[in-house]
Scaffold this motif. Structure first.
Motif, PDB file in Angstrom:
ATOM      1  N   LEU A   3       0.830  -1.204   0.000  1.00 23.27           N
ATOM      2  CA  LEU A   3       0.000   0.000   0.000  1.00 23.27           C
ATOM      3  C   LEU A   3       0.866   1.255   0.000  1.00 23.27           C
ATOM      4  N   HIS A   4       1.976   1.217   0.720  1.00 22.22           N
ATOM      5  CA  HIS A   4       2.900   2.352   0.693  1.00 22.22           C
ATOM      6  C   HIS A   4       3.489   2.541  -0.703  1.00 22.22           C
TER       7      HIS A   4
ATOM      8  N   VAL B  26       1.930   1.907  -3.427  1.00 26.38           N
ATOM      9  CA  VAL B  26       0.866   2.559  -4.181  1.00 26.38           C
ATOM     10  C   VAL B  26       0.906   4.066  -3.943  1.00 26.38           C
ATOM     11  N   MET B  27       1.058   4.463  -2.682  1.00 24.51           N
ATOM     12  CA  MET B  27       1.095   5.887  -2.355  1.00 24.51           C
ATOM     13  C   MET B  27       2.303   6.582  -2.963  1.00 24.51           C
TER      14      MET B  27
ATOM     15  N   ALA C 239      -2.762   2.725   6.226  1.00 24.89           N
ATOM     16  CA  ALA C 239      -2.318   2.729   4.826  1.00 24.89           C
ATOM     17  C   ALA C 239      -3.479   2.438   3.886  1.00 24.89           C
TER      18      ALA C 239
ATOM     19  N   THR D 112      -4.354   5.334   0.953  1.00 26.81           N
ATOM     20  CA  THR D 112      -4.322   5.160  -0.502  1.00 26.81           C
ATOM     21  C   THR D 112      -5.558   5.746  -1.165  1.00 26.81           C
ATOM     22  N   GLN D 113      -6.638   5.890  -0.408  1.00 29.58           N
ATOM     23  CA  GLN D 113      -7.929   6.380  -0.898  1.00 29.58           C
ATOM     24  C   GLN D 113      -8.540   5.449  -1.943  1.00 29.58           C
ATOM     25  N   LEU D 114      -8.140   4.178  -1.941  1.00 28.34           N
ATOM     26  CA  LEU D 114      -8.659   3.226  -2.917  1.00 28.34           C
ATOM     27  C   LEU D 114      -9.890   2.505  -2.374  1.00 28.34           C
TER      28      LEU D 114
ATOM     29  N   THR E 237     -12.267  -0.603  -1.545  1.00 24.46           N
ATOM     30  CA  THR E 237     -11.820  -1.897  -1.053  1.00 24.46           C
ATOM     31  C   THR E 237     -12.963  -2.900  -1.008  1.00 24.46           C
TER      32      THR E 237
END
Length: 263
Positions: free
Chosen positions: A39-40, A42-43, A93, A97-99, A101
């Protein structure tokens, strides 16, 4: 891109296992830490993920923490504080990411597994799915954000009962309480959750991120503050690639192509 514990699919879905069958589907520390690292990435822009899918590698989504490890620790307080820290870092995290889920919730989602199921925007279950706080059964209190999320979903009174009575919630009850988003046949849980994650990855991820932010601040904002936040969000989105594409597609009477419009 793939490693031993996470997979970034070609359609932009980042699949993260949270438990492994080899450990009885208890929460796996290496998987959680590896998922946090992914996830990091991704960021940082190193992985181009557009949605997240949480899964358990085995018959259960996650049967909770490994109690045998708790009991065998030389310093239980320090050990549990470390586990809670790793889980909190992962959920932080997940939101950062604001994704959007999704989660494939087969079998048991107990303890930390229930917490993680609550963090999913869409949690797909099956007739044999069972949710249980589990913490009071071993004399402990919740972690992973359960005591924050559960009352926001089911209300304070119902959450109090579920937690303090350590209720086992069957699949239909979990669906009725909106802890699960839908039920499918047992052999279709992963397929359906994967399908939802792919749809989310193909959708307006900027709008999804704004919706999630607005929902998470519903109880901390006043109405005046919240409508201003809504106005700012819709105005900001209107000049993004996705926002422009969405409006133009509507006017042209065609389906929007959000993936190609991202900027």
């Amino acid at each position: 891109m793939s490693d031993d514990l996470t997979t970034l699919h070609d359609d932009g879905v980042l699949e993260i296992p949270i438990s492994l069958e080899s450990a009885g589907n208890s929460l796996d520390g290496d998987s959680i830490r590896n998922g946090t690292d992914a996830l990091h990435e991704v960021m940082r822009g190193h992985r181009k993920a557009r949605a997240v899918l949480l899964v358990g590698k085995g018959k259960n989504f996650c049967a909770g923490g490994n109690v045998a490890h708790f009991g065998g620790a030389d310093d239980r307080r320090q050990f549990l504080r470390g586990l809670a820290h790793d889980l909190n870092t992962f959920t932080d995290a997940l939101y950062a990411t604001q994704l959007p889920t999704a989660a494939a919730v087969s079998g048991w989602a107990a303890g930390a597994g229930m917490s993680l199921a609550l963090h999913a925007d869409f949690a797909v279950g099956e007739p044999g799915t069972r949710l249980r706080p589990a913490y009071p059964g071993i004399g402990l209190s919740p972690d992973g954000g359960m005591s924050w999320l559960l009352p926001r979903i089911v209300g304070l009174g119902r959450a109090r009962t579920i937690l303090m009575r350590d209720e086992v919630l069957n699949a239909q009850t979990a669906l009725d309480l909106a802890l699960l988003s839908e039920l499918v046949d047992a052999d279709q849980v992963y397929t359906r959750a994967r399908e939802i994650a792919a749809d989310l990855a193909n959708g307006p991820t900027g709008a999804y991120a704004a919706i999630r932010r607005l929902l998470m601040t519903t109880y901390s904002n006043t109405l005046s503050e919240h409508v201003i936040a809504e106005a700012d969000a819709i105005a900001d989105l209107s000049i993004t690639g996705e926002g422009v594409e969405g409006v133009n597609a509507f006017l042209a009477k065609r389906a929007p192509d959000f993936p190609s419009a991202r900027n």
